[in-house]
Design an enzyme around this catalytic site. Sequence first.
Site, PDB file in Angstrom:
ATOM      1  CG  ASP A   1     -30.980  25.145  -3.036  1.00  0.00           C
ATOM      2  OD1 ASP A   1     -31.277  25.429  -1.856  1.00  0.00           O
ATOM      3  OD2 ASP A   1     -29.982  24.461  -3.342  1.00  0.00           O
TER       4      ASP A   1
ATOM      5  CE  LYS B   1     -29.469  28.100   8.380  1.00  0.00           C
ATOM      6  NZ  LYS B   1     -29.984  26.713   8.404  1.00  0.00           N
TER       7      LYS B   1
END
Length: 272
Positions: free
Chosen positions: A68, A151
């Site tokens: 991330d 997603k």
Amino acid sequence: MGGKDEFYNRAKQQGYRSRASYKLQQIDEAEELFERGDTVVDLGAAPGGWLQVAAEEVGEQGTVIGVDLQRIDDLDDHDVETLRGDMTDERTQHYLGKAMGDEKADVVVSDMAPNMTGEYSLDHARSVHLARQAFEVAEEFLAPGGHFVVKVFQGEDLHDFREEVSEHFEYVRAMSPEASRDASSEVFLVGKGRITAPVEEGDRLTVEIEHEGDEGDGIAYLEGYSLFVPGAEAGDTVEVVVDDLKPKFGFAELVDDEDENDGERGGDSDDG
């Protein structure tokens, strides 16, 4: 509940870092993503809720790596490796490859979402862009037969992206986990069984049969990919049409020369 829903409160009580943990749990329950000892790569992993679920499912013998742009605090109860960086950068991909060593990932998951603007079409387009980036990472690091979860927001580009992903997996399913907010437009595409065949269904090619399988089918090898050919024997060189592809092997049918010749003769007939 003062704006805090059931899954938010449950996450606080059970020690998960975010309500999103339950989304991955529910996807896993439906699709059986994880096995003990798996290697999992989590993209957009902060604050770490999906890392917790993945680590629980693969156990101590498994490997879980989170990536991330934001810093991910260490997980007290799990041995998880985290990398801070942008997965579109070669530098970050280099360090991910280094962390994985010679292994490929069994599962790549992504819960990445764009910074929301409130403009639906723009937010959708940005989510598809992020999903494509995650898919590119999966193409690089996911093992044959591996699974992919990403997603994406619903919208006009979702169908095309799903079709793109479907070309590389046995099947792709769109899911809306119960833990997603009612007002959310998010869906999760789940690709099961990555296919890395160097051919496509319908391809016609000439192959050399090198071995026979347990059921008596001939086996040809294409760049390490096994192609089963019923009716062929070891030592044959045959023309085939690919008719079914699986993650690690496929099937092809022998071309029937008689049928082909009949078709050619039929095409030579005169009108009238």
